[in-house]
Design a protein around this motif. Sequence first.
Motif, PDB file in Angstrom:
ATOM      1  N   GLN A 132      41.586  70.005  31.187  1.00 24.76           N
ATOM      2  CA  GLN A 132      41.955  69.141  30.067  1.00 24.76           C
ATOM      3  C   GLN A 132      43.474  69.000  29.921  1.00 24.76           C
ATOM      4  O   GLN A 132      43.969  67.959  29.474  1.00 24.76           O
ATOM      5  CB  GLN A 132      41.328  69.699  28.781  1.00 24.76           C
ATOM      6  CG  GLN A 132      39.813  69.568  28.769  1.00 24.76           C
ATOM      7  CD  GLN A 132      39.142  70.465  27.743  1.00 24.76           C
ATOM      8  OE1 GLN A 132      39.796  71.289  27.081  1.00 24.76           O
ATOM      9  NE2 GLN A 132      37.833  70.320  27.590  1.00 24.76           N
ATOM     10  N   GLN A 133      44.188  70.066  30.324  1.00 19.64           N
ATOM     11  CA  GLN A 133      45.652  70.041  30.223  1.00 19.64           C
ATOM     12  C   GLN A 133      46.327  69.576  31.514  1.00 19.64           C
ATOM     13  O   GLN A 133      47.544  69.559  31.608  1.00 19.64           O
ATOM     14  CB  GLN A 133      46.153  71.446  29.867  1.00 19.64           C
ATOM     15  CG  GLN A 133      45.665  71.921  28.500  1.00 19.64           C
ATOM     16  CD  GLN A 133      45.843  73.418  28.293  1.00 19.64           C
ATOM     17  OE1 GLN A 133      46.573  74.081  29.045  1.00 19.64           O
ATOM     18  NE2 GLN A 133      45.182  73.962  27.283  1.00 19.64           N
ATOM     19  N   LYS A 134      45.496  69.215  32.501  1.00 24.99           N
ATOM     20  CA  LYS A 134      45.998  68.691  33.783  1.00 24.99           C
ATOM     21  C   LYS A 134      46.963  69.670  34.465  1.00 24.99           C
ATOM     22  O   LYS A 134      48.059  69.322  34.880  1.00 24.99           O
ATOM     23  CB  LYS A 134      46.656  67.326  33.590  1.00 24.99           C
ATOM     24  CG  LYS A 134      45.688  66.248  33.112  1.00 24.99           C
ATOM     25  CD  LYS A 134      46.376  64.905  32.956  1.00 24.99           C
ATOM     26  CE  LYS A 134      45.370  63.804  32.656  1.00 24.99           C
ATOM     27  NZ  LYS A 134      44.523  64.061  31.475  1.00 24.99           N
ATOM     28  N   ARG A 163      36.422  79.310  30.374  1.00 28.84           N
ATOM     29  CA  ARG A 163      37.277  78.698  29.351  1.00 28.84           C
ATOM     30  C   ARG A 163      38.621  78.272  29.946  1.00 28.84           C
ATOM     31  O   ARG A 163      39.156  77.212  29.626  1.00 28.84           O
ATOM     32  CB  ARG A 163      37.474  79.669  28.186  1.00 28.84           C
ATOM     33  CG  ARG A 163      36.213  79.853  27.335  1.00 28.84           C
ATOM     34  CD  ARG A 163      36.494  80.693  26.092  1.00 28.84           C
ATOM     35  NE  ARG A 163      36.652  82.098  26.435  1.00 28.84           N
ATOM     36  CZ  ARG A 163      35.637  82.955  26.517  1.00 28.84           C
ATOM     37  NH1 ARG A 163      34.400  82.548  26.312  1.00 28.84           N
ATOM     38  NH2 ARG A 163      35.849  84.225  26.822  1.00 28.84           N
ATOM     39  N   GLU A 164      39.158  79.119  30.848  1.00 23.95           N
ATOM     40  CA  GLU A 164      40.418  78.786  31.499  1.00 23.95           C
ATOM     41  C   GLU A 164      40.272  77.549  32.379  1.00 23.95           C
ATOM     42  O   GLU A 164      41.151  76.675  32.406  1.00 23.95           O
ATOM     43  CB  GLU A 164      40.900  79.975  32.341  1.00 23.95           C
ATOM     44  CG  GLU A 164      42.000  79.665  33.345  1.00 23.95           C
ATOM     45  CD  GLU A 164      43.305  79.208  32.738  1.00 23.95           C
ATOM     46  OE1 GLU A 164      44.191  78.769  33.501  1.00 23.95           O
ATOM     47  OE2 GLU A 164      43.459  79.272  31.485  1.00 23.95           O
ATOM     48  N   GLY A 165      39.182  77.444  33.112  1.00 29.65           N
ATOM     49  CA  GLY A 165      38.958  76.288  33.976  1.00 29.65           C
ATOM     50  C   GLY A 165      38.888  74.995  33.194  1.00 29.65           C
ATOM     51  O   GLY A 165      39.487  73.979  33.586  1.00 29.65           O
ATOM     52  N   PHE A 166      38.182  75.009  32.080  1.00 31.77           N
ATOM     53  CA  PHE A 166      38.078  73.802  31.249  1.00 31.77           C
ATOM     54  C   PHE A 166      39.424  73.466  30.618  1.00 31.77           C
ATOM     55  O   PHE A 166      39.827  72.298  30.574  1.00 31.77           O
ATOM     56  CB  PHE A 166      37.014  74.013  30.161  1.00 31.77           C
ATOM     57  CG  PHE A 166      35.635  73.620  30.582  1.00 31.77           C
ATOM     58  CD1 PHE A 166      35.023  72.484  30.080  1.00 31.77           C
ATOM     59  CD2 PHE A 166      34.939  74.377  31.512  1.00 31.77           C
ATOM     60  CE1 PHE A 166      33.755  72.117  30.482  1.00 31.77           C
ATOM     61  CE2 PHE A 166      33.670  74.025  31.923  1.00 31.77           C
ATOM     62  CZ  PHE A 166      33.069  72.892  31.413  1.00 31.77           C
ATOM     63  N   ALA A 167      40.136  74.491  30.131  1.00 35.21           N
ATOM     64  CA  ALA A 167      41.433  74.241  29.507  1.00 35.21           C
ATOM     65  C   ALA A 167      42.411  73.656  30.527  1.00 35.21           C
ATOM     66  O   ALA A 167      43.162  72.715  30.226  1.00 35.21           O
ATOM     67  CB  ALA A 167      41.986  75.538  28.924  1.00 35.21           C
TER      68      ALA A 167
END
Length: 256
Positions: free
Chosen positions: A246-248, A239-243
């Motif tokens: 997405q948040q660059k 979840r942290e990796g995707f966030a």
Amino acid sequence: MIDLTIEHEVAEITLDAPERRNALDEGALQDLAMAIADAESADVRALVLRGEGPSFCAGRDISSVDPATDDVTGFLGHRVQPLLEHLSAFPAPTFAAAHGACLGVGLGLLVATDVVYVAESARIGSPFANLGATLDSGGHALFVERLGTHRTLDLIYSGRLMTGAEAVTAGLFSQALPDDEVLGATRAAAAHAAQGATLAFRASKELVRELRDERLGLWRSMSHETRAQARLARSDDYREGFAAFQQKRTPTFRGR
């Protein structure tokens, strides 16, 4: 002597008997097995294996072995193989910094390690014909898989030792580096991995093991990858990796 230090979630195990080129007897193997277990219990996120002095590990310490009473099965089957299997299954990325002699059990330690950086002048091979002995500790499997049967038997029959640079060119290990850069590069790689997605690395280790040992083939391997990815999708790191993507921003992985 076997030394274990842990700092910033990285364990470093040092073979510290330079006067005998870090050759291992039964006591040293027991200490090494304990150090690996202690590192695992500490829940480290990377492990470095290195040798002190002029060699990584010259193999078994045979200085006091009586060949008439030598328990080869006990040493190799009950000491060496379980230790190498434990190291291979270590639940975090493992790295070896190899230099000088990397022979016998020393070569086996490299076989069981995920990433191996070798000194360009390292010496790797099977010089055991002069002892009336053969290559052990997984050396045959490594050489046949990477070199083929003809080059493997040429090395064994001749007793010629490959340099680290030759070994990497032949596909045996990860990288060959100038002798004075190997340990620093290995430590840097381990430190980088320790900040990474530990659960994902663990999944890749298992997938690589299955491909090597079970010969899964493309479609079964793809199916196993899918199952691994589904497990990872429930982790905090996923979840942290995707966030972060997405948040660059740069992700902060916790190994959970």
